[in-house]
Scaffold this motif. Structure first.
Motif, PDB file in Angstrom:
ATOM      1  N   ASN B  98      28.461  42.131  24.976  1.00  0.00           N
ATOM      2  CA  ASN B  98      28.360  42.692  26.326  1.00  0.00           C
ATOM      3  C   ASN B  98      27.752  41.709  27.320  1.00  0.00           C
ATOM      4  O   ASN B  98      28.036  41.761  28.512  1.00  0.00           O
ATOM      5  CB  ASN B  98      27.535  43.985  26.305  1.00  0.00           C
ATOM      6  CG  ASN B  98      28.283  45.108  25.600  1.00  0.00           C
ATOM      7  OD1 ASN B  98      29.497  45.069  25.494  1.00  0.00           O
ATOM      8  ND2 ASN B  98      27.546  46.104  25.119  1.00  0.00           N
ATOM      9  N   LEU B 153      30.535  42.829  29.407  1.00  0.00           N
ATOM     10  CA  LEU B 153      30.901  44.231  29.665  1.00  0.00           C
ATOM     11  C   LEU B 153      30.945  44.580  31.154  1.00  0.00           C
ATOM     12  O   LEU B 153      31.855  45.289  31.591  1.00  0.00           O
ATOM     13  CB  LEU B 153      29.915  45.170  28.950  1.00  0.00           C
ATOM     14  CG  LEU B 153      30.254  46.659  29.113  1.00  0.00           C
ATOM     15  CD1 LEU B 153      31.459  47.032  28.260  1.00  0.00           C
ATOM     16  CD2 LEU B 153      29.082  47.544  28.755  1.00  0.00           C
ATOM     17  N   ILE B 154      29.976  44.121  31.912  1.00  0.00           N
ATOM     18  CA  ILE B 154      29.907  44.550  33.314  1.00  0.00           C
ATOM     19  C   ILE B 154      31.125  44.050  34.105  1.00  0.00           C
ATOM     20  O   ILE B 154      31.808  44.854  34.762  1.00  0.00           O
ATOM     21  CB  ILE B 154      28.549  44.165  33.955  1.00  0.00           C
ATOM     22  CG1 ILE B 154      27.398  44.880  33.203  1.00  0.00           C
ATOM     23  CG2 ILE B 154      28.510  44.500  35.435  1.00  0.00           C
ATOM     24  CD1 ILE B 154      27.523  46.400  33.087  1.00  0.00           C
ATOM     25  N   VAL B 157      34.050  46.159  32.932  1.00  0.00           N
ATOM     26  CA  VAL B 157      34.084  47.516  33.501  1.00  0.00           C
ATOM     27  C   VAL B 157      34.555  47.460  34.957  1.00  0.00           C
ATOM     28  O   VAL B 157      35.380  48.268  35.387  1.00  0.00           O
ATOM     29  CB  VAL B 157      32.685  48.194  33.401  1.00  0.00           C
ATOM     30  CG1 VAL B 157      32.633  49.474  34.225  1.00  0.00           C
ATOM     31  CG2 VAL B 157      32.331  48.488  31.948  1.00  0.00           C
ATOM     32  N   LYS B 158      34.034  46.466  35.695  1.00  0.00           N
ATOM     33  CA  LYS B 158      34.458  46.301  37.104  1.00  0.00           C
ATOM     34  C   LYS B 158      35.969  46.157  37.197  1.00  0.00           C
ATOM     35  O   LYS B 158      36.620  46.789  38.016  1.00  0.00           O
ATOM     36  CB  LYS B 158      33.818  45.027  37.688  1.00  0.00           C
ATOM     37  CG  LYS B 158      32.413  45.221  38.196  1.00  0.00           C
ATOM     38  CD  LYS B 158      31.884  43.924  38.778  1.00  0.00           C
ATOM     39  CE  LYS B 158      32.346  43.744  40.201  1.00  0.00           C
ATOM     40  NZ  LYS B 158      31.256  43.563  41.133  1.00  0.00           N
ATOM     41  N   LEU B 161      37.856  49.307  36.467  1.00  0.00           N
ATOM     42  CA  LEU B 161      37.764  50.295  37.542  1.00  0.00           C
ATOM     43  C   LEU B 161      38.438  49.784  38.824  1.00  0.00           C
ATOM     44  O   LEU B 161      38.431  50.460  39.854  1.00  0.00           O
ATOM     45  CB  LEU B 161      36.299  50.641  37.834  1.00  0.00           C
ATOM     46  CG  LEU B 161      35.522  51.373  36.721  1.00  0.00           C
ATOM     47  CD1 LEU B 161      34.057  51.493  37.080  1.00  0.00           C
ATOM     48  CD2 LEU B 161      36.115  52.753  36.453  1.00  0.00           C
ATOM     49  N   LEU B 163      37.411  47.242  40.635  1.00  0.00           N
ATOM     50  CA  LEU B 163      36.397  46.912  41.658  1.00  0.00           C
ATOM     51  C   LEU B 163      36.191  45.398  41.780  1.00  0.00           C
ATOM     52  O   LEU B 163      36.382  44.675  40.833  1.00  0.00           O
ATOM     53  CB  LEU B 163      35.072  47.590  41.303  1.00  0.00           C
ATOM     54  CG  LEU B 163      35.099  49.105  41.343  1.00  0.00           C
ATOM     55  CD1 LEU B 163      33.860  49.692  40.680  1.00  0.00           C
ATOM     56  CD2 LEU B 163      35.160  49.596  42.791  1.00  0.00           C
TER      57      LEU B 163
END
Lengths: 418, 163
Positions: B98, B153-154, B157-158, B161, B163
């Motif tokens: 992550n 991970l961050i 995830v962005k 989504l 983003l």
């Protein structure tokens, strides 16, 4: 071919039949964070989402260093209170008489429920398996991701079946069982696995004892640890359940296990984990007489009313020989102990009683050790430096063994004072 | 991707408390500062002298214990290129992926390596190259590769989504 608990519970959450080795993406029901909710929030903000996926699924419980021992801890708590307000979180346990150690609160307050998928940003989240939940610890980034998306991936774990029979002899308890298991299979003995406790002796155990077992699942590397959601569990959770989404799920009789172990409680004796690893098992006879400087009766492993009663029965009418710190797991436990007169027993013996919280377990405050000192503790970890100083020693033991040792100022066999 | 570095070697069951002591978990919050305390209760020689690009080699169950992600962050911020171990504790394994810290499970390479030696990890070929030989390791599963390629991970995830 039957399915294990992990296969059934993850399969239900994923909406398909799954087997060990498969990867599933599931929605965790409750997401628990403690004092680390503030740094998780900072990571969450980097994602760029403004609202958490379901505010009612987040639970924040302050416990790691409460009340704040330094200005940095105070600022951390302050940030958490701001997040709670901003996000409208209703499940928040602040530094009040409604709180306590996070895992105790999760169980006492009806969050830990059979069949739920639960994650926590703390490794001892596996405790909730005592109530039949699939619960496991995750890191901060992963929790931030779960807050944003409501999703987490799991590899469906292989399972280990531990069948327990027989009855405890005098002076022996659930802590001695789990220290023995970890000593046998070692700190990585259940790595990545789901550990299931089975057998008549588990059914005979109190929920507190089952919590002690599941709490220490992580100390053998397990992803989760779980006991059957029997009548004892259902009677306890029904009046307090925070959601109706729970379901009593248990392994099939013909499930396939990666490993099976059997223990007879009658064959166990009081024991310790010697410094500096939890799997460094020693029967009490081997370490009896080791001088100690501090005794700690607390933590998410062994600070429930049942644990305090066991310790008090040994301390009653006697005086301790070394400083002894008692920290009940929650204010509910604290109040009950007070009502039962256990505090008089502890205070008459010379113990001090601190407010519920993690206390010195992880070296934050309230009982840090000096170089060369030795502590006997009811907690779950004896790693070097764990209680704040790398030149100190920690022995892990049951509440009875800790109490008996406190009386003599050296590691002692509780059977000799019962 | 290929990385080469000098080895710091440790044994089995290195826990997160000795990698990043609990007493710092709420007093040290700046990731760059975390790097200064890496392995403080395990090896003060490392804490004082580890250089960016060095590689940690550990035994079985590296990173057992607490879920504290700082035990990964402090190593990453110290500039360590990768960790090769006989095995990783599961929360540490996830935290490392992550955070985008490369980790390799390769027991044979661990046996072959000593402190101070040079080692190369070739991620494209899934091989660890040592003076005593070249050893293969199992590449990350496909769903994990996406995480690594996105940088942790961050960012992953962005991306998912939009983003």
């Amino acid at each position: 071919m039957g399915k294990t608990f992990a296969e059934k519970v993850l399969g239900k959450a994923a909406g398909e039949s799954v087997s060990a080795g498969q990867v599933v993406i599931v929605e965790p029901h409750f997401c628990m964070s403690h004092d680390n909710a503030a740094p998780i929030w900072k990571t969450f903000k980097k994602i760029g989402v403004s609202k958490v996926w379901k505010p009612d699924h987040l639970v924040f419980i302050l416990d790691h260093a409460i009340p704040a021992p330094t200005d940095k801890h105070a600022e951390n708590h302050m940030q958490i209170r701001q997040v709670v307000k901003e996000q409208g979180l209703k499940h928040f346990y602040d530094v009040t008489s409604k709180g306590g150690v996070c895992h105790q609160i999760m169980c006492e307050e009806g969050f830990a429920l059979p069949g739920l998928i639960m994650v926590g940003s703390d490794s001892h989240t596996c405790t909730y398996g005592a109530f039949g939940a699939f619960s496991t610890g995750i890191g901060r980034s992963e929790m931030a991701g779960a807050w944003a998306t409501g999703q987490i991936w799991f590899r469906v774990p292989e399972s280990m079946k531990i069948t327990v029979t027989g009855k405890f002899s005098k002076g022996v308890s659930a802590k001695d069982l789990i220290l023995k298991v970890i000593g046998d299979i070692k700190a990585d003995g259940a790595d990545y696995m789901s550990v299931e406790f089975h057998g008549p002796a588990i059914e005979a155990m109190s929920l507190a004892e089952r919590m002690t077992l599941c709490n220490m699942g992580i100390e053998m590397g397990a992803k989760n640890a779980v006991c059957p959601p029997d009548k004892k569990v259902l009677d306890f959770i029904k009046p307090i359940a925070k959601t109706n989404a729970w379901e009593a799920i248990w392994a099939d009789d013909d499930a396939v296990y990666a490993q099976e172990l059997n223990y007879d409680l009658g064959k166990l004796e009081p024991c310790v984990a010697k410094p500096h690893t939890v799997d460094n098992y020693a029967p009490i006879g081997e370490v009896k007489g080791t001088p100690i400087h501090q005794a700690f009766l607390g933590s998410c492993t062994n600070a429930r009313i049942e644990d305090l009663r066991e310790a008090a029965a040994i301390l009653k009418g006697k005086e301790i020989a070394v400083r002894t710190i008692v920290i009940p797991a929650s204010w509910t436990v604290y109040r009950q102990a007070m009502k039962e007169g256990l505090f008089d027993v502890f205070l008459d013996a010379g113990c001090i009683i601190n407010n519920p919280g993690c206390g010195p377990c992880m070296g934050n405050h309230e009982g840090i050790l000096a170089p060369g000192e030795t502590c006997i503790s009811t907690a779950n970890r004896n790693f070097q430096g764990r209680m704040g100083n790398k030149d100190s020693n920690i022995y892990l033991a049951s509440p009875m063994t800790v109490a008996a040792s406190a009386l003599k100022g050296e590691i002692s066999d509780p059977r000799e004072v019962l | 991707m290929k990385i080469t570095g000098k080895v710091w070697k440790y044994g089995n069951d290195v826990n997160t408390d000795v990698i990043f002591p609990g007493k710092y978990t709420y007093t040290v919050s700046d990731p760059a500062e975390m790097g200064q305390y890496a392995l403080e209760d395990l090896d003060q020689d490392f804490t004082k002298n580890a250089k960016p690009g060095d590689i940690i080699v550990g035994g079985k169950n590296w990173g057992c214990g607490s879920s504290r992600e700082q035990a990964v962050t402090c190593i990453k911020m110290r500039g360590i290129g990768a960790i090769i171990a006989k095995g990783f504790a599961r929360i540490y394994y996830r935290n490392a992926l992550n955070e985008g810290l490369p980790i390799v499970v390769c027991p044979e390479a661990v046996e072959a390596l000593e402190k101070g030696q040079e080692v190369t990890i070739d991620f494209d070929k899934s091989q660890v190259v040592t003076s005593k030989g070249t050893f293969s390791f199992t590449p990350y599963p496909d769903f994990v590769k996406g995480l690594i390629e996105d940088g942790g991970l961050i960012p992953h995830v962005k991306k998912s989504l939009g983003l």
